[in-house]
Design a protein around this motif. Structure first.
Motif, PDB file in Angstrom:
ATOM      1  N   GLY A 109      43.866  24.098  60.155  1.00  0.00           N
ATOM      2  CA  GLY A 109      44.941  23.224  60.587  1.00  0.00           C
ATOM      3  C   GLY A 109      45.799  23.721  61.730  1.00  0.00           C
ATOM      4  N   TRP A 110      45.548  24.950  62.212  1.00  0.00           N
ATOM      5  CA  TRP A 110      46.396  25.500  63.271  1.00  0.00           C
ATOM      6  C   TRP A 110      45.711  25.279  64.617  1.00  0.00           C
ATOM      7  N   SER A 111      46.280  24.404  65.421  1.00  0.00           N
ATOM      8  CA  SER A 111      45.712  24.071  66.721  1.00  0.00           C
ATOM      9  C   SER A 111      46.126  25.120  67.760  1.00  0.00           C
ATOM     10  N   LEU A 112      45.135  25.739  68.376  1.00  0.00           N
ATOM     11  CA  LEU A 112      45.380  26.786  69.372  1.00  0.00           C
ATOM     12  C   LEU A 112      44.650  26.419  70.664  1.00  0.00           C
ATOM     13  N   ALA A 113      45.407  26.218  71.722  1.00  0.00           N
ATOM     14  CA  ALA A 113      44.815  25.749  72.974  1.00  0.00           C
ATOM     15  C   ALA A 113      45.444  26.458  74.159  1.00  0.00           C
ATOM     16  N   ALA A 114      44.654  26.555  75.244  1.00  0.00           N
ATOM     17  CA  ALA A 114      45.136  27.117  76.506  1.00  0.00           C
ATOM     18  C   ALA A 114      44.419  26.420  77.642  1.00  0.00           C
ATOM     19  N   THR A 115      45.136  26.166  78.713  1.00  0.00           N
ATOM     20  CA  THR A 115      44.542  25.521  79.880  1.00  0.00           C
ATOM     21  C   THR A 115      43.715  26.528  80.679  1.00  0.00           C
ATOM     22  N   LYS A 116      42.900  26.010  81.585  1.00  0.00           N
ATOM     23  CA  LYS A 116      42.092  26.904  82.416  1.00  0.00           C
ATOM     24  C   LYS A 116      42.970  27.748  83.331  1.00  0.00           C
ATOM     25  N   GLU A 117      44.141  27.219  83.693  1.00  0.00           N
ATOM     26  CA  GLU A 117      45.074  28.009  84.507  1.00  0.00           C
ATOM     27  C   GLU A 117      45.618  29.180  83.696  1.00  0.00           C
TER      28      GLU A 117
END
Length: 344
Positions: A109-117
């Motif tokens: 349930g823990w959403s972890l995201a990062a952009t390409k930048e």
């Protein structure tokens, strides 16, 4: 003069991170024989690769599943070659602390995201599962559960096909309040054996989450056991994800023990996946038809195929649903086996 009936001392809350440490240690100490590759960041965070570059394997997947359950569940492999088994191998799960093991720890349930930048290259996204979720407490679910863990070490499992970038590691460390060398991140892509095992081992967790969605009080559920067939992984990510979901939606079987008859009756009727409008097609096909958007899929689909619910109030048990053997064999074997009829 002391009372002849002293009050029991109030127990401290269970720590899913503390209880899972023995499984984390077993994974790291035996990494070579389990097909797991270990690396450390410069600051000391351990990254355990169980299927990205390393092979991973079933034994590794079983340990990862136990980690995901916060040390509060048993997870094993069962082989059956009797006449007309649903599938030769299956994953079996049990917990006497179903809410903590399944929802406070195992649920992805823990959403972890990062952009390409942010990553300096390719964007990153993964859902985190495992006991470190309870240290961060970033999901609204923890407010509903009334639970937060407090421990000096933690472990997080990511179902993704690459190791996390440093920006994600730093976010996990910050949100969990951990020193870098006190965190272990395990990566299990679904197309690996370890990844397939740890997803199929969510069969009871899926039942607990559906129970929550149906509005049944979670403290009703006091025991949970389940099993689901272990499919062969696929090198294609969508197909691999589809197979693990099909294993639970069409082959998962769960036995819950609850406190009251009313909850048992409701769950036996409403819990099985066959209640969903999207039931009856392979999950990969459903997912593709909704443009790869999980949120367009009927939430009622995410449930085990078959359930038994026993009540402590009366001692009675109610049954609902049934496995769909022909769909599974058509997807995994490429042909329908007429000797394995649906058990609906």
């Amino acid at each position: 003069m002391s009372s002849p009936h002293p009050k029991p001392e109030r127990e401290a809350p269970l720590s899913v991170n503390a209880l899972s440490e023995r499984h984390v240690a077993a994974l790291l100490d035996n990494a070579g024989q389990l097909g797991v590759a270990l690396t450390r960041t410069d600051a000391g965070t351990v990254l355990a690769d169980a299927g990205v570059h390393a092979p991973g394997g079933i034994e590794a997947g079983l340990l990862v599943a136990r980690i995901c359950m916060g040390g509060l569940g048993t997870v094993g492999l069962r082989a059956s070659f009797d006449a007309a088994p649903l599938w030769p191998t299956s994953i079996e799960v049990h917990t006497s602390s179903p809410v903590l093991a399944c929802l406070a720890s195992q649920y992805a349930g823990w959403s972890l995201a990062a952009t390409k930048e942010q990553t300096g290259g390719k964007k990153f996204f993964s859902l985190g599962s495992g006991p470190a979720r309870a240290l961060a407490g970033k999901e609204p679910l923890f407010g509903e559960l009334g639970y937060r863990d407090a421990h000096t070490r933690g472990a997080l499992v990511l179902e993704v096909d690459r190791l996390p970038p440093q920006i994600i590691i730093d976010k996990v460390l910050g949100d969990c309040g951990l020193a870098p060398d006190a965190l272990t991140i395990v990566v299990t892509p679904t197309h690996s054996l370890a990844g397939t095992v740890q997803v199929v081992a969510r069969v009871v967790e899926v039942a607990l989450h559906k129970t929550h969605v149906l509005g049944v009080a979670l403290d009703e559920v006091v025991e949970g056991s389940g099993c689901a067939p272990l499919p062969p992984p696929s090198p294609d990510g969508i197909e691999a994800m589809g197979r693990t979901n099909d294993a639970i939606l069409y082959g998962g079987r769960v036995h819950l023990t609850v406190r009251h008859d009313a909850a048992a009756k409701k769950l036996a009727v409403e819990l099985p996946s066959a209640n969903s409008r999207d039931y009856g097609r392979p999950f990969a096909e459903i997912f593709t038809s909704f443009n790869y958007d999980f949120y367009q899929i009927d939430p009622a689909l995410f449930a085990p195929a078959e359930v038994w619910v026993s009540s402590l109030e009366s001692g009675a048990t109610w049954h609902g649903g049934g496995v769909n053997a022909s769909l599974l064999h058509q997807q995994w074997n490429g042909a329908v086996d007429d000797s394995l009829p649906d058990r609906t």
